[in-house]
Write a protein that holds these residues in place. Structure first.
Motif, short mmCIF file in Angstrom:
data_model
loop_
_atom_site.label_atom_id
_atom_site.label_comp_id
_atom_site.label_asym_id
_atom_site.label_seq_id
_atom_site.Cartn_x
_atom_site.Cartn_y
_atom_site.Cartn_z
N ILE A 51 4.35 -55.95 -43.15
CA ILE A 51 6.03 -56.13 -43.41
C ILE A 51 6.26 -57.40 -43.97
O ILE A 51 7.08 -57.40 -44.89
CB ILE A 51 6.46 -55.77 -41.83
N LEU A 52 5.53 -58.35 -43.41
CA LEU A 52 6.00 -59.78 -43.91
C LEU A 52 5.69 -59.92 -45.39
O LEU A 52 6.25 -60.44 -46.19
CB LEU A 52 5.44 -60.71 -42.94
N THR A 53 4.44 -59.25 -45.75
CA THR A 53 3.77 -59.60 -47.20
C THR A 53 4.79 -58.97 -47.91
O THR A 53 5.21 -59.50 -49.12
CB THR A 53 2.41 -59.06 -47.06
N GLU A 54 5.47 -57.66 -47.55
CA GLU A 54 6.06 -57.07 -48.59
C GLU A 54 7.68 -57.65 -48.92
O GLU A 54 8.23 -57.85 -49.73
CB GLU A 54 6.40 -55.45 -48.12
N VAL A 55 8.04 -58.25 -47.82
CA VAL A 55 9.09 -59.15 -47.86
C VAL A 55 9.13 -60.26 -48.86
O VAL A 55 10.01 -60.50 -49.56
CB VAL A 55 9.76 -59.49 -46.39
N ALA A 56 7.89 -61.07 -48.48
CA ALA A 56 7.56 -62.06 -49.23
C ALA A 56 7.56 -61.53 -50.82
O ALA A 56 7.78 -62.20 -51.69
CB ALA A 56 6.35 -62.72 -48.93
N GLY A 57 6.87 -60.49 -50.95
CA GLY A 57 6.62 -60.02 -52.41
C GLY A 57 8.11 -59.77 -53.03
O GLY A 57 8.14 -59.84 -54.11
N PHE A 58 8.63 -59.17 -52.19
CA PHE A 58 10.09 -58.78 -52.69
C PHE A 58 11.01 -59.86 -52.98
O PHE A 58 11.56 -60.01 -54.23
CB PHE A 58 10.83 -58.15 -51.55
#
Ligand code: PEP
Ligand code: CO
Length: 454
Positions: free
Chosen positions: A379-386
Protein backbone atom coordinates in the motif's frame (compact mmCIF):
# COMPACT_ATOMS: atom_id res chain seq x y z
CA UNK A 1 -19.95 26.17 -9.38
CA UNK A 2 -22.59 24.82 -11.74
CA UNK A 3 -24.66 27.52 -13.37
CA UNK A 4 -28.19 27.15 -14.72
CA UNK A 5 -27.08 26.53 -18.26
CA UNK A 6 -24.42 24.03 -17.25
CA UNK A 7 -26.77 22.02 -15.06
CA UNK A 8 -29.12 21.25 -17.94
CA UNK A 9 -27.57 18.18 -19.53
CA UNK A 10 -28.74 17.36 -23.05
CA UNK A 11 -30.87 14.26 -23.56
CA UNK A 12 -30.57 13.16 -19.98
CA UNK A 13 -33.12 12.23 -17.35
CA UNK A 14 -32.61 10.37 -14.05
CA UNK A 15 -33.85 7.22 -15.81
CA UNK A 16 -32.12 7.62 -19.18
CA UNK A 17 -29.55 5.00 -18.05
CA UNK A 18 -32.28 2.39 -18.49
CA UNK A 19 -31.76 2.41 -22.26
CA UNK A 20 -28.14 1.26 -21.78
CA UNK A 21 -26.55 -1.97 -20.64
CA UNK A 22 -26.03 -1.94 -16.85
CA UNK A 23 -23.36 -4.30 -15.53
CA UNK A 24 -23.16 -5.67 -11.97
CA UNK A 25 -26.89 -5.33 -11.29
CA UNK A 26 -28.61 -8.00 -9.20
CA UNK A 27 -31.31 -10.08 -10.84
CA UNK A 28 -34.24 -8.87 -8.70
CA UNK A 29 -36.71 -11.78 -8.50
CA UNK A 30 -39.73 -9.59 -7.74
CA UNK A 31 -40.18 -6.59 -10.05
CA UNK A 32 -43.27 -5.44 -8.13
CA UNK A 33 -41.37 -5.35 -4.85
CA UNK A 34 -38.51 -3.45 -6.52
CA UNK A 35 -40.93 -0.87 -7.90
CA UNK A 36 -42.65 -0.50 -4.51
CA UNK A 37 -39.28 0.05 -2.81
CA UNK A 38 -38.02 2.61 -5.33
CA UNK A 39 -41.41 4.41 -5.33
CA UNK A 40 -41.12 4.76 -1.58
CA UNK A 41 -37.50 5.89 -1.80
CA UNK A 42 -38.52 8.56 -4.26
CA UNK A 43 -40.87 9.96 -1.57
CA UNK A 44 -38.22 10.02 1.15
CA UNK A 45 -36.27 13.19 1.98
CA UNK A 46 -32.87 13.64 0.30
CA UNK A 47 -29.90 12.55 2.44
CA UNK A 48 -27.78 15.51 1.34
CA UNK A 49 -28.56 18.84 -0.28
CA UNK A 50 -27.39 20.05 -3.65
CA UNK A 51 -25.74 23.07 -2.04
CA UNK A 52 -23.54 20.77 0.04
CA UNK A 53 -22.53 18.83 -3.06
CA UNK A 54 -21.59 22.15 -4.70
CA UNK A 55 -19.51 23.10 -1.65
CA UNK A 56 -17.60 19.87 -2.07
CA UNK A 57 -17.09 20.62 -5.76
CA UNK A 58 -15.57 23.96 -4.87
CA UNK A 59 -13.30 22.39 -2.23
CA UNK A 60 -12.24 19.84 -4.82
CA UNK A 61 -11.54 22.67 -7.26
CA UNK A 62 -8.85 23.78 -4.80
CA UNK A 63 -7.43 20.27 -4.95
CA UNK A 64 -7.38 20.40 -8.75
CA UNK A 65 -5.38 23.63 -8.45
CA UNK A 66 -2.85 22.06 -6.06
CA UNK A 67 -4.05 24.02 -3.03
CA UNK A 68 -5.66 21.18 -1.04
CA UNK A 69 -5.40 17.40 -0.59
CA UNK A 70 -8.18 14.79 -0.18
CA UNK A 71 -8.50 11.99 2.31
CA UNK A 72 -11.32 9.66 1.19
CA UNK A 73 -11.65 6.70 3.51
CA UNK A 74 -13.97 4.20 5.15
CA UNK A 75 -15.39 0.74 4.80
CA UNK A 76 -15.10 -1.49 1.79
CA UNK A 77 -18.73 -2.42 2.47
CA UNK A 78 -20.88 -1.12 5.30
CA UNK A 79 -22.93 -3.76 7.09
CA UNK A 80 -26.48 -3.98 8.45
CA UNK A 81 -25.18 -6.27 11.21
CA UNK A 82 -23.89 -4.76 14.42
CA UNK A 83 -24.83 -1.27 13.20
CA UNK A 84 -24.30 1.23 16.01
CA UNK A 85 -22.91 4.54 17.14
CA UNK A 86 -19.52 3.35 18.38
CA UNK A 87 -18.35 1.99 15.05
CA UNK A 88 -19.31 5.23 13.28
CA UNK A 89 -17.63 7.38 15.95
CA UNK A 90 -14.45 5.28 15.82
CA UNK A 91 -14.27 5.47 12.02
CA UNK A 92 -14.68 9.24 12.19
CA UNK A 93 -12.03 9.40 14.92
CA UNK A 94 -9.37 7.67 12.82
CA UNK A 95 -10.18 9.86 9.81
CA UNK A 96 -9.81 12.99 11.96
CA UNK A 97 -6.52 11.74 13.40
CA UNK A 98 -5.11 10.99 9.95
CA UNK A 99 -6.32 14.33 8.61
CA UNK A 100 -4.55 16.22 11.42
CA UNK A 101 -1.21 14.58 10.60
CA UNK A 102 -1.68 15.10 6.86
CA UNK A 103 -2.72 18.75 7.23
CA UNK A 104 0.49 19.52 9.04
CA UNK A 105 2.73 17.69 6.57
CA UNK A 106 0.99 18.71 3.36
CA UNK A 107 0.64 22.30 4.58
CA UNK A 108 -2.70 22.58 2.78
CA UNK A 109 -6.31 21.90 3.82
CA UNK A 110 -7.39 18.25 3.82
CA UNK A 111 -10.79 17.66 2.23
CA UNK A 112 -12.35 14.80 4.21
CA UNK A 113 -14.70 12.37 2.47
CA UNK A 114 -16.00 9.17 4.06
CA UNK A 115 -16.77 5.92 2.28
CA UNK A 116 -19.71 5.98 4.63
CA UNK A 117 -23.49 6.47 4.95
CA UNK A 118 -24.31 4.56 1.76
CA UNK A 119 -21.32 2.38 0.84
CA UNK A 120 -23.25 -0.89 0.73
CA UNK A 121 -23.11 -2.30 -2.82
CA UNK A 122 -20.27 -4.45 -4.14
CA UNK A 123 -19.34 -5.36 -7.71
CA UNK A 124 -18.25 -9.00 -7.92
CA UNK A 125 -15.90 -10.84 -10.26
CA UNK A 126 -18.45 -13.65 -10.66
CA UNK A 127 -22.27 -13.71 -10.57
CA UNK A 128 -22.19 -17.05 -8.75
CA UNK A 129 -20.24 -18.40 -5.80
CA UNK A 130 -19.48 -22.10 -5.60
CA UNK A 131 -18.72 -24.01 -2.40
CA UNK A 132 -18.42 -27.77 -2.77
CA UNK A 133 -21.28 -28.82 -5.03
CA UNK A 134 -23.47 -25.86 -4.16
CA UNK A 135 -23.66 -22.76 -6.36
CA UNK A 136 -25.51 -19.62 -5.22
CA UNK A 137 -25.75 -15.99 -6.35
CA UNK A 138 -22.73 -14.00 -5.12
CA UNK A 139 -23.06 -11.69 -2.14
CA UNK A 140 -23.46 -8.14 -3.54
CA UNK A 141 -23.53 -6.14 -0.32
CA UNK A 142 -26.28 -5.69 2.27
CA UNK A 143 -28.24 -3.33 0.03
CA UNK A 144 -28.92 -6.39 -2.17
CA UNK A 145 -28.68 -9.70 -0.27
CA UNK A 146 -27.12 -11.35 2.78
CA UNK A 147 -23.66 -12.84 3.10
CA UNK A 148 -24.66 -16.22 4.64
CA UNK A 149 -24.12 -19.03 2.16
CA UNK A 150 -27.66 -20.37 1.92
CA UNK A 151 -30.23 -19.98 -0.87
CA UNK A 152 -32.66 -17.72 1.02
CA UNK A 153 -29.96 -15.29 2.18
CA UNK A 154 -28.59 -14.83 -1.30
CA UNK A 155 -31.89 -13.88 -2.96
CA UNK A 156 -31.82 -10.13 -3.82
CA UNK A 157 -34.50 -8.47 -1.62
CA UNK A 158 -35.74 -5.00 -2.57
CA UNK A 159 -36.70 -3.99 0.97
CA UNK A 160 -32.95 -3.83 1.60
CA UNK A 161 -32.86 -0.63 -0.51
CA UNK A 162 -35.05 1.03 2.11
CA UNK A 163 -33.01 -0.32 4.99
CA UNK A 164 -29.83 0.99 3.33
CA UNK A 165 -31.45 4.41 3.00
CA UNK A 166 -32.53 4.41 6.67
CA UNK A 167 -29.14 3.28 7.94
CA UNK A 168 -27.46 5.94 5.78
CA UNK A 169 -29.78 8.58 7.26
CA UNK A 170 -28.95 7.58 10.86
CA UNK A 171 -25.24 7.40 10.08
CA UNK A 172 -25.26 10.83 8.49
CA UNK A 173 -27.22 12.26 11.41
CA UNK A 174 -24.57 11.07 13.86
CA UNK A 175 -21.73 12.29 11.63
CA UNK A 176 -23.29 15.74 11.44
CA UNK A 177 -23.66 15.80 15.26
CA UNK A 178 -20.12 14.61 15.96
CA UNK A 179 -18.40 16.86 13.43
CA UNK A 180 -20.20 20.01 14.60
CA UNK A 181 -20.74 19.18 18.26
CA UNK A 182 -17.21 19.30 19.67
CA UNK A 183 -15.92 15.78 18.94
CA UNK A 184 -13.61 17.08 16.19
CA UNK A 185 -11.69 19.48 18.51
CA UNK A 186 -8.23 19.65 16.96
CA UNK A 187 -6.44 19.76 20.30
CA UNK A 188 -8.24 16.60 21.41
CA UNK A 189 -7.45 14.90 18.08
CA UNK A 190 -3.80 15.77 18.61
CA UNK A 191 -3.87 14.23 22.12
CA UNK A 192 -5.20 10.98 20.58
CA UNK A 193 -2.31 11.07 18.10
CA UNK A 194 0.22 11.62 20.88
CA UNK A 195 -1.23 8.57 22.68
CA UNK A 196 -0.83 6.53 19.49
CA UNK A 197 2.77 7.68 19.00
CA UNK A 198 3.60 6.83 22.63
CA UNK A 199 2.29 3.29 22.18
CA UNK A 200 3.67 2.58 18.70
CA UNK A 201 6.79 0.51 18.02
CA UNK A 202 7.60 3.26 15.48
CA UNK A 203 7.08 5.91 18.20
CA UNK A 204 10.49 7.51 17.82
CA UNK A 205 10.14 7.82 14.11
CA UNK A 206 6.76 9.57 14.45
CA UNK A 207 7.69 11.66 17.47
CA UNK A 208 9.33 14.43 15.43
CA UNK A 209 6.15 15.16 13.48
CA UNK A 210 3.94 14.84 16.58
CA UNK A 211 6.18 17.25 18.52
CA UNK A 212 6.17 19.76 15.68
CA UNK A 213 2.36 19.67 15.58
CA UNK A 214 2.34 20.15 19.35
CA UNK A 215 4.48 23.27 19.03
CA UNK A 216 2.34 24.62 16.20
CA UNK A 217 -0.83 24.20 18.28
CA UNK A 218 0.77 25.89 21.30
CA UNK A 219 1.92 28.76 19.09
CA UNK A 220 -1.61 29.19 17.76
CA UNK A 221 -3.03 29.14 21.27
CA UNK A 222 -0.51 31.74 22.38
CA UNK A 223 -1.73 33.90 19.50
CA UNK A 224 -5.29 33.53 20.81
CA UNK A 225 -6.49 30.91 18.32
CA UNK A 226 -8.15 28.05 20.19
CA UNK A 227 -11.22 25.80 19.82
CA UNK A 228 -13.20 28.12 22.09
CA UNK A 229 -12.27 31.23 20.09
CA UNK A 230 -12.43 29.78 16.59
CA UNK A 231 -14.98 27.17 15.46
CA UNK A 232 -12.60 26.10 12.67
CA UNK A 233 -10.52 24.45 15.40
CA UNK A 234 -13.39 22.33 16.68
CA UNK A 235 -15.67 21.70 13.70
CA UNK A 236 -15.01 19.88 10.44
CA UNK A 237 -16.90 18.98 7.28
CA UNK A 238 -16.96 15.27 6.57
CA UNK A 239 -18.56 14.63 3.19
CA UNK A 240 -20.14 11.27 2.30
CA UNK A 241 -19.50 9.08 -0.73
CA UNK A 242 -20.08 5.63 -2.14
CA UNK A 243 -19.87 3.65 -5.37
CA UNK A 244 -23.19 4.37 -7.09
CA UNK A 245 -23.61 0.82 -8.31
CA UNK A 246 -27.28 -0.04 -7.84
CA UNK A 247 -28.84 2.35 -10.32
CA UNK A 248 -32.54 2.05 -9.33
CA UNK A 249 -31.55 3.21 -5.82
CA UNK A 250 -29.52 6.15 -7.12
CA UNK A 251 -32.24 7.15 -9.58
CA UNK A 252 -34.86 7.21 -6.80
CA UNK A 253 -32.73 9.59 -4.73
CA UNK A 254 -31.91 11.90 -7.65
CA UNK A 255 -33.72 15.19 -7.20
CA UNK A 256 -33.98 18.50 -9.02
CA UNK A 257 -32.33 21.36 -7.17
CA UNK A 258 -34.71 24.26 -6.74
CA UNK A 259 -31.91 26.84 -6.90
CA UNK A 260 -30.18 25.83 -10.12
CA UNK A 261 -32.75 23.49 -11.70
CA UNK A 262 -29.99 20.88 -12.07
CA UNK A 263 -30.28 17.22 -11.03
CA UNK A 264 -28.34 15.94 -8.03
CA UNK A 265 -28.03 12.40 -6.70
CA UNK A 266 -28.91 13.18 -3.09
CA UNK A 267 -27.83 9.76 -1.74
CA UNK A 268 -24.35 11.21 -0.99
CA UNK A 269 -22.22 14.27 -1.66
CA UNK A 270 -19.84 12.44 -3.99
CA UNK A 271 -20.43 9.29 -6.00
CA UNK A 272 -17.96 7.20 -7.94
CA UNK A 273 -18.03 4.67 -10.80
CA UNK A 274 -16.15 1.43 -10.16
CA UNK A 275 -13.45 -0.05 -12.33
CA UNK A 276 -15.84 -2.73 -13.60
CA UNK A 277 -18.68 -0.43 -14.68
CA UNK A 278 -17.01 2.53 -16.39
CA UNK A 279 -17.62 1.50 -20.02
CA UNK A 280 -18.35 4.64 -22.06
CA UNK A 281 -21.46 3.24 -23.75
CA UNK A 282 -23.00 1.67 -20.64
CA UNK A 283 -25.56 2.70 -18.06
CA UNK A 284 -23.33 3.96 -15.23
CA UNK A 285 -21.51 6.53 -17.37
CA UNK A 286 -24.88 7.63 -18.77
CA UNK A 287 -26.29 8.14 -15.26
CA UNK A 288 -23.22 9.97 -13.97
CA UNK A 289 -22.96 12.41 -16.85
CA UNK A 290 -26.25 14.02 -15.80
CA UNK A 291 -25.89 14.43 -12.05
CA UNK A 292 -24.47 17.68 -10.71
CA UNK A 293 -22.52 16.13 -7.82
CA UNK A 294 -18.75 15.89 -7.78
CA UNK A 295 -18.01 12.43 -9.17
CA UNK A 296 -15.16 9.94 -9.22
CA UNK A 297 -14.12 7.21 -11.62
CA UNK A 298 -11.74 4.36 -10.82
CA UNK A 299 -8.87 3.91 -13.27
CA UNK A 300 -7.09 0.53 -13.37
CA UNK A 301 -3.71 -0.48 -14.82
CA UNK A 302 -4.96 -1.52 -18.27
CA UNK A 303 -6.54 1.88 -19.00
CA UNK A 304 -5.31 3.57 -22.20
CA UNK A 305 -4.73 7.36 -22.31
CA UNK A 306 -7.41 7.79 -25.01
CA UNK A 307 -9.91 5.99 -22.84
CA UNK A 308 -9.21 8.35 -19.93
CA UNK A 309 -9.65 11.36 -22.21
CA UNK A 310 -12.97 10.01 -23.47
CA UNK A 311 -14.15 9.55 -19.89
CA UNK A 312 -13.14 13.15 -19.10
CA UNK A 313 -15.04 14.42 -22.14
CA UNK A 314 -18.13 12.39 -21.35
CA UNK A 315 -18.24 13.01 -17.61
CA UNK A 316 -17.03 16.61 -17.53
CA UNK A 317 -17.55 18.16 -20.99
CA UNK A 318 -17.74 21.68 -19.54
CA UNK A 319 -14.41 21.19 -17.77
CA UNK A 320 -15.76 22.28 -14.40
CA UNK A 321 -12.92 22.28 -11.91
CA UNK A 322 -13.67 19.98 -8.93
CA UNK A 323 -16.29 18.01 -10.84
CA UNK A 324 -14.22 14.94 -11.78
CA UNK A 325 -11.81 12.90 -9.68
CA UNK A 326 -9.87 10.06 -11.28
CA UNK A 327 -9.02 7.44 -8.68
CA UNK A 328 -6.04 5.44 -9.88
CA UNK A 329 -5.71 1.87 -8.55
CA UNK A 330 -2.77 0.43 -10.40
CA UNK A 331 -1.04 -1.91 -7.93
CA UNK A 332 2.33 -1.29 -6.31
CA UNK A 333 4.23 -2.91 -9.16
CA UNK A 334 2.49 -1.17 -12.04
CA UNK A 335 1.90 2.38 -10.83
CA UNK A 336 5.26 3.89 -11.80
CA UNK A 337 4.97 2.77 -15.40
CA UNK A 338 1.17 2.80 -15.89
CA UNK A 339 0.27 6.17 -14.36
CA UNK A 340 2.60 8.78 -15.99
CA UNK A 341 1.22 8.38 -19.56
CA UNK A 342 -2.31 8.95 -18.23
CA UNK A 343 -1.25 12.00 -16.21
CA UNK A 344 0.48 13.47 -19.26
CA UNK A 345 -2.47 12.86 -21.57
CA UNK A 346 -4.93 14.55 -19.21
CA UNK A 347 -2.54 17.42 -18.52
CA UNK A 348 -1.92 18.02 -22.25
CA UNK A 349 -5.66 17.96 -22.95
CA UNK A 350 -6.18 20.59 -20.23
CA UNK A 351 -8.82 18.67 -18.27
CA UNK A 352 -9.08 19.94 -14.67
CA UNK A 353 -9.18 16.57 -12.89
CA UNK A 354 -8.26 15.63 -9.35
CA UNK A 355 -5.96 12.61 -9.23
CA UNK A 356 -6.43 10.40 -6.22
CA UNK A 357 -4.52 7.25 -5.30
CA UNK A 358 -6.41 4.11 -4.25
CA UNK A 359 -3.53 1.90 -3.08
CA UNK A 360 -5.93 -0.83 -1.91
CA UNK A 361 -7.67 -2.42 -4.89
CA UNK A 362 -4.59 -3.21 -6.99
CA UNK A 363 -2.82 -4.92 -4.08
CA UNK A 364 -5.18 -7.66 -2.92
CA UNK A 365 -4.05 -11.28 -2.71
CA UNK A 366 -4.97 -14.50 -0.91
CA UNK A 367 -3.04 -15.54 2.20
CA UNK A 368 -1.75 -19.12 2.41
CA UNK A 369 -4.92 -20.16 4.23
CA UNK A 370 -7.23 -18.28 1.87
CA UNK A 371 -7.89 -14.92 3.56
CA UNK A 372 -8.19 -12.04 1.11
CA UNK A 373 -5.52 -9.63 2.37
CA UNK A 374 -3.19 -6.73 1.52
CA UNK A 375 0.26 -5.88 2.77
CA UNK A 376 0.94 -2.49 4.38
CA UNK A 377 4.24 -2.21 2.48
CA UNK A 378 2.50 -2.70 -0.90
CA UNK A 379 0.00 0.00 0.00
CA UNK A 380 2.81 2.37 0.95
CA UNK A 381 4.78 1.46 -2.18
CA UNK A 382 1.82 2.32 -4.39
CA UNK A 383 1.35 5.67 -2.64
CA UNK A 384 5.08 6.42 -3.08
CA UNK A 385 4.86 5.44 -6.77
CA UNK A 386 1.82 7.70 -7.17
CA UNK A 387 3.74 10.68 -5.73
CA UNK A 388 6.74 9.86 -7.93
CA UNK A 389 4.58 9.71 -11.07
CA UNK A 390 3.13 13.15 -10.32
CA UNK A 391 6.55 14.58 -9.62
CA UNK A 392 7.77 13.20 -12.95
CA UNK A 393 4.90 14.70 -14.97
CA UNK A 394 4.53 17.92 -12.98
CA UNK A 395 0.98 17.30 -11.78
CA UNK A 396 -0.52 17.54 -8.29
CA UNK A 397 -1.05 14.31 -6.31
CA UNK A 398 -4.52 15.22 -5.11
CA UNK A 399 -5.30 12.69 -2.44
CA UNK A 400 -5.64 9.16 -1.19
CA UNK A 401 -8.57 6.75 -1.15
CA UNK A 402 -8.45 4.05 1.53
CA UNK A 403 -10.40 1.17 2.99
CA UNK A 404 -10.15 1.32 6.77
CA UNK A 405 -12.13 0.82 9.93
CA UNK A 406 -12.04 2.28 13.43
CA UNK A 407 -11.97 -1.25 14.86
CA UNK A 408 -8.99 -3.26 15.92
CA UNK A 409 -9.37 -5.86 13.14
CA UNK A 410 -6.72 -8.16 11.65
CA UNK A 411 -7.31 -8.06 7.91
CA UNK A 412 -4.22 -6.42 6.34
CA UNK A 413 -0.63 -7.60 6.96
CA UNK A 414 2.28 -5.53 8.28
CA UNK A 415 2.31 -2.03 9.72
CA UNK A 416 4.49 -1.13 12.65
CA UNK A 417 2.80 -3.78 14.83
CA UNK A 418 3.84 -6.22 12.07
CA UNK A 419 0.65 -8.22 11.68
CA UNK A 420 1.48 -11.68 10.32
CA UNK A 421 -0.48 -14.23 8.29
CA UNK A 422 -1.08 -16.32 11.40
CA UNK A 423 -2.73 -13.28 13.07
CA UNK A 424 -5.37 -12.83 10.35
CA UNK A 425 -7.95 -15.15 11.91
CA UNK A 426 -7.96 -13.24 15.24
CA UNK A 427 -10.38 -10.56 14.03
CA UNK A 428 -11.06 -10.96 10.33
CA UNK A 429 -14.47 -9.26 10.09
CA UNK A 430 -14.77 -7.56 6.71
CA UNK A 431 -17.69 -8.44 4.49
CA UNK A 432 -15.64 -7.87 1.38
CA UNK A 433 -12.08 -6.48 1.10
CA UNK A 434 -9.47 -6.32 3.90
CA UNK A 435 -9.33 -2.95 5.69
CA UNK A 436 -6.53 -1.18 7.51
CA UNK A 437 -7.14 -1.23 11.26
CA UNK A 438 -6.79 1.91 13.41
CA UNK A 439 -3.09 1.51 14.10
CA UNK A 440 -2.23 0.65 10.50
CA UNK A 441 -4.25 3.67 9.32
CA UNK A 442 -2.32 5.99 11.64
CA UNK A 443 0.96 4.34 10.63
CA UNK A 444 0.05 5.09 7.04
CA UNK A 445 -0.78 8.73 7.79
CA UNK A 446 2.63 9.24 9.44
CA UNK A 447 4.43 7.41 6.63
CA UNK A 448 2.59 9.47 3.97
CA UNK A 449 3.59 12.55 5.97
CA UNK A 450 7.21 11.55 5.57
CA UNK A 451 6.67 11.19 1.82
CA UNK A 452 4.97 14.58 1.60
CA UNK A 453 7.77 16.26 3.51
CA UNK A 454 10.43 14.39 1.53
C1 PEP B 1 -14.11 -0.46 -4.20
O1 PEP B 1 -13.67 0.71 -4.16
O2 PEP B 1 -14.60 -1.01 -3.21
C2 PEP B 1 -13.97 -1.22 -5.46
C3 PEP B 1 -14.71 -2.27 -5.72
O3 PEP B 1 -12.99 -0.73 -6.23
P1 PEP B 1 -12.68 -0.95 -7.79
O4 PEP B 1 -13.91 -0.55 -8.54
O5 PEP B 1 -11.52 -0.04 -8.01
O6 PEP B 1 -12.32 -2.40 -7.97
CO1 CO C 1 -13.07 -2.76 -1.71
Amino acid sequence: MATDSKSMVANWTPDSWRAFEALQQPVWPDETALKAATDQLAQEPPLVFAGEARSLTSELASVANGRAFVLQAGDCAESFDGFGANAIRDKLKVILQMAAVLTYSAGVPIVKIGRIAGQFAKPRSSDLEKRGDTELPSFRGHIVNDIAFDPDSRVPAADRLLRAYQQSASTLNLIRALTKGGYADLQQVHVWNQQFVASSPEGRRYETIANEIDRALRFMEACGISPSSDPRMSEVDLYTSHEALILPYEEALTRRDSLTDGWYDCSAHMLWIGERTRQLDHAHVEFFRGIGNPIGCKIGPSTEPDNVLELCERLNPDRISGRLTLISRMGAERVREALPPLLSAVKDAGHPVIWMCDPMHGNTFSSSVGYKTRHFEDILTEVAGFFAAHEQVGTWPGGIHLELTGDDVTECLGGSDDLLEENLDQRYETMCDPRLNVRQSLDLAFRISELLRG
